[in-house]
Design a protein around this motif. Sequence first.
Motif, PDB file in Angstrom:
ATOM      1  N   HIS A 182       0.818  -1.212   0.000  1.00  0.00           N
ATOM      2  CA  HIS A 182       0.000   0.000   0.000  1.00  0.00           C
ATOM      3  C   HIS A 182       0.855   1.268   0.000  1.00  0.00           C
ATOM      4  CE1 HIS A 182      -3.265  -2.820   1.169  1.00  0.00           C
ATOM      5  NE2 HIS A 182      -3.922  -2.032   0.340  1.00  0.00           N
ATOM      6  N   ALA A 183       2.049   1.201   0.580  1.00  0.00           N
ATOM      7  CA  ALA A 183       2.955   2.339   0.479  1.00  0.00           C
ATOM      8  C   ALA A 183       3.334   2.578  -0.979  1.00  0.00           C
ATOM      9  CB  ALA A 183       4.208   2.096   1.320  1.00  0.00           C
ATOM     10  N   ALA A 184       3.635   1.495  -1.703  1.00  0.00           N
ATOM     11  CA  ALA A 184       3.969   1.620  -3.128  1.00  0.00           C
ATOM     12  C   ALA A 184       2.771   2.110  -3.925  1.00  0.00           C
ATOM     13  CB  ALA A 184       4.464   0.278  -3.667  1.00  0.00           C
ATOM     14  N   ALA A 185       1.581   1.592  -3.610  1.00  0.00           N
ATOM     15  CA  ALA A 185       0.380   2.009  -4.330  1.00  0.00           C
ATOM     16  C   ALA A 185       0.090   3.490  -4.105  1.00  0.00           C
ATOM     17  CB  ALA A 185      -0.807   1.164  -3.880  1.00  0.00           C
ATOM     18  N   ILE A 186       0.273   3.949  -2.870  1.00  0.00           N
ATOM     19  CA  ILE A 186       0.073   5.371  -2.572  1.00  0.00           C
ATOM     20  C   ILE A 186       1.042   6.220  -3.387  1.00  0.00           C
ATOM     21  CG2 ILE A 186       0.375   7.128  -0.785  1.00  0.00           C
ATOM     22  CD1 ILE A 186      -0.743   5.110   1.229  1.00  0.00           C
ATOM     23  N   ALA A 187       2.303   5.806  -3.416  1.00  0.00           N
ATOM     24  CA  ALA A 187       3.298   6.564  -4.182  1.00  0.00           C
ATOM     25  C   ALA A 187       2.928   6.628  -5.658  1.00  0.00           C
ATOM     26  CB  ALA A 187       4.680   5.935  -4.001  1.00  0.00           C
ATOM     27  N   GLY A 188       2.464   5.505  -6.222  1.00  0.00           N
ATOM     28  CA  GLY A 188       2.083   5.489  -7.627  1.00  0.00           C
ATOM     29  C   GLY A 188       0.873   6.358  -7.913  1.00  0.00           C
ATOM     30  N   ALA A 189      -0.143   6.270  -7.054  1.00  0.00           N
ATOM     31  CA  ALA A 189      -1.348   7.076  -7.250  1.00  0.00           C
ATOM     32  C   ALA A 189      -1.054   8.556  -7.053  1.00  0.00           C
ATOM     33  CB  ALA A 189      -2.442   6.619  -6.288  1.00  0.00           C
ATOM     34  N   MET A 190      -0.199   8.881  -6.088  1.00  0.00           N
ATOM     35  CA  MET A 190       0.166  10.282  -5.867  1.00  0.00           C
ATOM     36  C   MET A 190       0.870  10.870  -7.076  1.00  0.00           C
ATOM     37  SD  MET A 190       1.571  10.815  -2.042  1.00  0.00           S
ATOM     38  CE  MET A 190       0.497  10.717  -0.634  1.00  0.00           C
ATOM     39  N   GLY A 191       1.744  10.087  -7.680  1.00  0.00           N
ATOM     40  CA  GLY A 191       2.416  10.569  -8.883  1.00  0.00           C
ATOM     41  C   GLY A 191       1.429  10.895  -9.980  1.00  0.00           C
ATOM     42  N   ARG A 192       0.409  10.043 -10.138  1.00  0.00           N
ATOM     43  CA  ARG A 192      -0.596  10.297 -11.154  1.00  0.00           C
ATOM     44  C   ARG A 192      -1.442  11.520 -10.803  1.00  0.00           C
ATOM     45  NH1 ARG A 192      -2.882   7.129 -15.176  1.00  0.00           N
ATOM     46  NH2 ARG A 192      -0.812   6.172 -15.187  1.00  0.00           N
ATOM     47  N   VAL A 193      -1.778  11.681  -9.531  1.00  0.00           N
ATOM     48  CA  VAL A 193      -2.560  12.840  -9.089  1.00  0.00           C
ATOM     49  C   VAL A 193      -1.794  14.135  -9.338  1.00  0.00           C
ATOM     50  CG1 VAL A 193      -3.435  14.025  -7.027  1.00  0.00           C
ATOM     51  CG2 VAL A 193      -3.998  11.631  -7.422  1.00  0.00           C
ATOM     52  N   PHE A 194      -0.502  14.126  -9.060  1.00  0.00           N
ATOM     53  CA  PHE A 194       0.300  15.332  -9.293  1.00  0.00           C
ATOM     54  C   PHE A 194       0.382  15.654 -10.780  1.00  0.00           C
ATOM     55  CE2 PHE A 194       4.370  17.432 -10.205  1.00  0.00           C
ATOM     56  CZ  PHE A 194       4.167  18.608  -9.496  1.00  0.00           C
ATOM     57  N   ASP A 195       0.593  14.637 -11.605  1.00  0.00           N
ATOM     58  CA  ASP A 195       0.658  14.868 -13.053  1.00  0.00           C
ATOM     59  C   ASP A 195      -0.653  15.457 -13.569  1.00  0.00           C
ATOM     60  OD1 ASP A 195       3.224  13.896 -13.098  1.00  0.00           O
ATOM     61  OD2 ASP A 195       2.666  11.897 -13.805  1.00  0.00           O
ATOM     62  N   MET A 196      -1.768  14.923 -13.110  1.00  0.00           N
ATOM     63  CA  MET A 196      -3.071  15.429 -13.534  1.00  0.00           C
ATOM     64  C   MET A 196      -3.266  16.876 -13.089  1.00  0.00           C
ATOM     65  SD  MET A 196      -5.471  12.140 -12.623  1.00  0.00           S
ATOM     66  CE  MET A 196      -6.963  13.039 -13.047  1.00  0.00           C
ATOM     67  N   THR A 197      -2.835  17.174 -11.850  1.00  0.00           N
ATOM     68  CA  THR A 197      -3.013  18.530 -11.314  1.00  0.00           C
ATOM     69  C   THR A 197      -2.137  19.532 -12.048  1.00  0.00           C
ATOM     70  OG1 THR A 197      -3.491  17.555  -9.147  1.00  0.00           O
ATOM     71  CG2 THR A 197      -2.989  19.907  -9.203  1.00  0.00           C
ATOM     72  N   LEU A 198      -0.898  19.159 -12.297  1.00  0.00           N
ATOM     73  CA  LEU A 198       0.010  20.042 -13.027  1.00  0.00           C
ATOM     74  C   LEU A 198      -0.514  20.315 -14.434  1.00  0.00           C
ATOM     75  CD1 LEU A 198       2.697  21.569 -13.067  1.00  0.00           C
ATOM     76  CD2 LEU A 198       3.798  19.455 -13.834  1.00  0.00           C
ATOM     77  N   GLN A 199      -0.987  19.271 -15.105  1.00  0.00           N
ATOM     78  CA  GLN A 199      -1.523  19.444 -16.456  1.00  0.00           C
ATOM     79  C   GLN A 199      -2.752  20.343 -16.448  1.00  0.00           C
ATOM     80  OE1 GLN A 199      -0.087  18.001 -19.370  1.00  0.00           O
ATOM     81  NE2 GLN A 199      -1.436  19.556 -20.254  1.00  0.00           N
ATOM     82  N   TYR A 200      -3.624  20.145 -15.478  1.00  0.00           N
ATOM     83  CA  TYR A 200      -4.832  20.968 -15.393  1.00  0.00           C
ATOM     84  C   TYR A 200      -4.475  22.434 -15.165  1.00  0.00           C
ATOM     85  CZ  TYR A 200      -9.292  22.818 -13.791  1.00  0.00           C
ATOM     86  OH  TYR A 200     -10.431  23.582 -13.651  1.00  0.00           O
TER      87      TYR A 200
END
Length: 330
Positions: A182-200
């Motif tokens: 779950h630590a790895a999953a959180i890191a992966g999902a956070m990376g995607r959330v940041f990419d989406m936010t930066l793009q937006y």
Amino acid sequence: MFTEAIEDILRDHATAAAVRAIEGGASPAPLWAALADAGFLELMAPESAGGAALPLHAIGPVFTLFGSHALPLPAAQSIAARALLAPTGKAAPAGMITLAGQCLRGADGTIAAPLLPFGAIADWVLANVEGGMLLLDASQASRQPSGVHGSLAATLVWTARDLPGPVGDHGERVRDCSAAIHAAAIAGAMGRVFDMTLQYCNDRSQFGKSIGKFQAVQHQLSVMAQHVAAAGIAAELAFAGDGPLPARMPVAIAKARTSMAVPLVAATAHALHGAIGVTEEYDLQRYTRRLHEWRMTDGSEAYWNRLAGQALLAQPQATITDFVRETLAA
């Protein structure tokens, strides 16, 4: 090599539409078959059992990848379950296996796995029950959904007559593996959330320029990026050892740091997206829902910080830097 091959499968099969369909009750069988038929469930299993015996540093990015795709299957758990079962000589059953890091035993002998990740769809549960490791048939349990929109977590309860004997005495390793996953999953999902936010923020215009050009927004993105980077490094630490399974203290540090970052990262992402971020059609909420769920799974940062703090206080002469260095070396 494995990461790229798995990413190709996820890109083709774990689409946003497929994930939403499974969350809505559709069968996960096609997506599961795409991973299982390719042989990726045996990545951590020893070579003697027909596995790839992949080292921890190589399996960590795979689990992070699952998080970045919001994979609605216990694929990481099933991979780890095979490594956990290998020393016992017990063959892993066919089907989806999830991990229950801590089960509760009732006065009447029942066993409960509260808010079990993927408990709504799992076929089997590899559970830590008072330090023993049990392989439980999920079809024999009563299932109570979490009630959270789109969540595949459920509380499972087995009656005493449906309980098999332990298959091993290293049940605590189940919790360590689940927390590392779950630590790895959180890191992966956070990376995607940041990419989406930066793009937006780069795409969304206000007052004649993108909102990402405003200094206040840049400050929020910078803080968010720091937490995402720290979470990624922490997750890597959980899979930095030479052993076949993650070790307790690196896992404690990883789960504590990644969980701690969830509220800030999720809140900042939604603040910068505005109302669109919570809509069903937009993907942001698919990730932030999971981040909040994964934060609490296997214990939040409060639980794991306490374990790490107790270990540090047991070495009064050690500095924090020495403690971290020696923990990782061990």
